[in-house]
Design an enzyme around this catalytic site. Structure first.
Site, PDB file in Angstrom:
ATOM      1  N   HIS A  44       8.350   7.018   8.750  1.00  0.00           N
ATOM      2  CA  HIS A  44       9.035   7.218   7.468  1.00  0.00           C
ATOM      3  C   HIS A  44      10.466   7.650   7.760  1.00  0.00           C
ATOM      4  O   HIS A  44      10.727   8.360   8.730  1.00  0.00           O
ATOM      5  CB  HIS A  44       8.297   8.257   6.624  1.00  0.00           C
ATOM      6  CG  HIS A  44       7.100   7.675   5.940  1.00  0.00           C
ATOM      7  ND1 HIS A  44       7.121   7.276   4.632  1.00  0.00           N
ATOM      8  CD2 HIS A  44       5.864   7.377   6.413  1.00  0.00           C
ATOM      9  CE1 HIS A  44       5.939   6.776   4.319  1.00  0.00           C
ATOM     10  NE2 HIS A  44       5.151   6.818   5.378  1.00  0.00           N
TER      11      HIS A  44
ATOM     12  N   ASN B 285       9.075   4.207   4.067  1.00  0.00           N
ATOM     13  CA  ASN B 285       8.986   3.710   5.442  1.00  0.00           C
ATOM     14  C   ASN B 285      10.308   3.062   5.822  1.00  0.00           C
ATOM     15  O   ASN B 285      11.115   2.730   4.968  1.00  0.00           O
ATOM     16  CB  ASN B 285       7.909   2.629   5.529  1.00  0.00           C
ATOM     17  CG  ASN B 285       6.525   3.198   5.383  1.00  0.00           C
ATOM     18  OD1 ASN B 285       6.015   3.337   4.287  1.00  0.00           O
ATOM     19  ND2 ASN B 285       5.931   3.546   6.486  1.00  0.00           N
TER      20      ASN B 285
ATOM     21  N   HIS C 261       4.216   4.106  12.897  1.00  0.00           N
ATOM     22  CA  HIS C 261       4.494   4.042  11.451  1.00  0.00           C
ATOM     23  C   HIS C 261       5.499   5.155  11.146  1.00  0.00           C
ATOM     24  O   HIS C 261       5.152   6.342  11.203  1.00  0.00           O
ATOM     25  CB  HIS C 261       3.151   4.249  10.745  1.00  0.00           C
ATOM     26  CG  HIS C 261       3.174   4.348   9.256  1.00  0.00           C
ATOM     27  ND1 HIS C 261       2.677   3.364   8.443  1.00  0.00           N
ATOM     28  CD2 HIS C 261       3.589   5.330   8.423  1.00  0.00           C
ATOM     29  CE1 HIS C 261       2.777   3.747   7.168  1.00  0.00           C
ATOM     30  NE2 HIS C 261       3.332   4.937   7.134  1.00  0.00           N
TER      31      HIS C 261
ATOM     32  N   CYS D 259       4.597   9.896   0.601  1.00  0.00           N
ATOM     33  CA  CYS D 259       3.286  10.509   0.405  1.00  0.00           C
ATOM     34  C   CYS D 259       3.444  11.550  -0.685  1.00  0.00           C
ATOM     35  O   CYS D 259       4.288  12.426  -0.580  1.00  0.00           O
ATOM     36  CB  CYS D 259       2.802  11.153   1.704  1.00  0.00           C
ATOM     37  SG  CYS D 259       1.265  12.061   1.498  1.00  0.00           S
TER      38      CYS D 259
ATOM     39  N   ARG E 208       0.843  -1.209   0.000  1.00  0.00           N
ATOM     40  CA  ARG E 208       0.000   0.000   0.000  1.00  0.00           C
ATOM     41  C   ARG E 208       0.875   1.256   0.000  1.00  0.00           C
ATOM     42  O   ARG E 208       0.998   1.952  -0.990  1.00  0.00           O
ATOM     43  CB  ARG E 208      -0.945  -0.035   1.217  1.00  0.00           C
ATOM     44  CG  ARG E 208      -2.126   0.891   1.109  1.00  0.00           C
ATOM     45  CD  ARG E 208      -1.841   2.309   1.519  1.00  0.00           C
ATOM     46  NE  ARG E 208      -1.374   2.420   2.911  1.00  0.00           N
ATOM     47  CZ  ARG E 208      -0.838   3.520   3.406  1.00  0.00           C
ATOM     48  NH1 ARG E 208      -0.681   4.593   2.649  1.00  0.00           N
ATOM     49  NH2 ARG E 208      -0.410   3.560   4.653  1.00  0.00           N
ATOM     50  N   ASP E 209       1.518   1.521   1.118  1.00  0.00           N
ATOM     51  CA  ASP E 209       2.308   2.747   1.248  1.00  0.00           C
ATOM     52  C   ASP E 209       3.461   2.761   0.240  1.00  0.00           C
ATOM     53  O   ASP E 209       3.780   3.792  -0.356  1.00  0.00           O
ATOM     54  CB  ASP E 209       2.862   2.835   2.676  1.00  0.00           C
ATOM     55  CG  ASP E 209       3.138   4.257   3.104  1.00  0.00           C
ATOM     56  OD1 ASP E 209       3.487   5.094   2.254  1.00  0.00           O
ATOM     57  OD2 ASP E 209       3.025   4.548   4.311  1.00  0.00           O
TER      58      ASP E 209
HETATM   59 ZN    ZN Z   1       3.164   6.093   5.385  1.00  0.00          ZN
END
Ligand code: ZN
Length: 299
Positions: free
Chosen positions: A208, A248, A206, A239, A15-16
């Site tokens: 980054h 990440n 979470h 993002c 996803r990310d």
């Molecule tokens: Zn993220």
């Protein structure tokens, strides 16, 4: 050091990681990776999101991916932004979704075109529909530490979001340093305060690695007693609405660190390295993973 004996990792690369990649991954490839991750020992995976396919074309096939994965022992959670997301989740058999709002007003406006308040007003119907459909709900708070627009985020703003989640029965909350601006003592303080204030909440962190502090922040959160972390294969991620955003913390790097310190993850290092190498080939550019570059150095 105050280290836990065991931590749980959620792989968010699908996803990310992928949402930031130009090379489109076909559904079959995502299915392959999801299955490989489960084989490697992941019990929590974020395989996609139910956002607008126009905004995030890479994840337009999340529904199809869920259908193809079918029943699974792992918890497969998907990011959503609104009611449409819950409805899509219900239709494809997704059993766990994660709401998201940013503590930074400017970030939320850029990302979702709404103020944080407006986003949160939409959460109650999401919670109702999710409950009726038997879908578990978690919540994420982006930029609880600092943002490039507002500098440090006031703790009251973060608490207001936590309170909103709790009022909807959401007791699993993720703090996402989307801007990669958190520093370890701030992480330690935030984790300590939040756990004391809300002992009923299951906290996820979470991080980054935008400014190289992701692993240091993970250490600070563990020191404060947090045992759940998102990581991304090959360190992919970012993002599109954050200046200079980076990935990440890399799954391989985190598992190496935890293995070497004797903290159990239940995840196989060699298999994770293999997944990371494969993903790096597919994205067709060098990645930010230290372990993929250097190897483990272990015999
Ligand atoms: Zn993220």
């Amino acid at each position: 050091m105050n280290l836990p004996t065991q931590v749980t990792l959620c792989e968010v690369g699908l996803r990310d990681g992928l949402q930031n990649e130009k090379t489109l991954f076909p559904t079959q490839r995502k299915l392959f990776l999801t299955q490989k991750l489960m084989e490697a020992g992941f019990t929590v995976i974020e395989p996609g999101s139910f956002m607008s396919p126009k905004a995030v074309p890479q994840l337009a096939d999340t529904d199809e991916l869920y259908r193809q994965v079918g029943e699974s022992k792992a918890e497969l959670r998907a990011l959503i932004a609104n009611l449409k997301g819950v409805e899509r989740a219900a239709a494809c058999g997704c059993k766990k979704v994660k709401l998201n709002v940013s503590a930074s007003r400017a970030h939320n406006l850029a990302n979702l075109n709404k103020t944080p308040q407006e986003s949160m007003e939409g959460f109650a119907p999401c919670a109702q529909v999710a409950k009726a459909a038997g879908i578990a709900l978690s919540g994420s708070i982006s930029m609880p530490f600092a943002s490039p627009w507002e500098a440090e985020i006031p703790l009251e703003d973060v608490i207001a979001i936590v309170e909103t989640y709790l009022s909807l029965g959401v007791e699993e909350i993720s703090l996402s340093d989307t801007s990669g601006m958190a520093v370890p003592n701030q992480v330690y303080r935030m984790c300590t305060q939040m756990q004391q204030r809300y002992p009923q909440v299951t906290w996820w962190m979470h991080f980054h690695n935008t400014r190289g502090l992701g692993i240091a922040n993970l250490m600070a959160a563990m020191e404060a007693g947090v045992t759940r972390f998102d990581t991304s294969f090959a360190g992919l991620g970012g993002c599109p609405f954050v200046p200079g955003a980076a990935g990440n913390i890399a799954t391989e790097d985190v598992i190496y660190l935890l293995d070497r310190m004797g903290v159990s993850t239940g995840i196989d290092m060699d298999m994770v390295m293999e997944i990371g190498r494969q993903v790096t080939q597919w994205v067709e550019h060098p990645t930010e993973s230290y372990l993929l570059r250097a190897g483990t150095g272990l015999l």
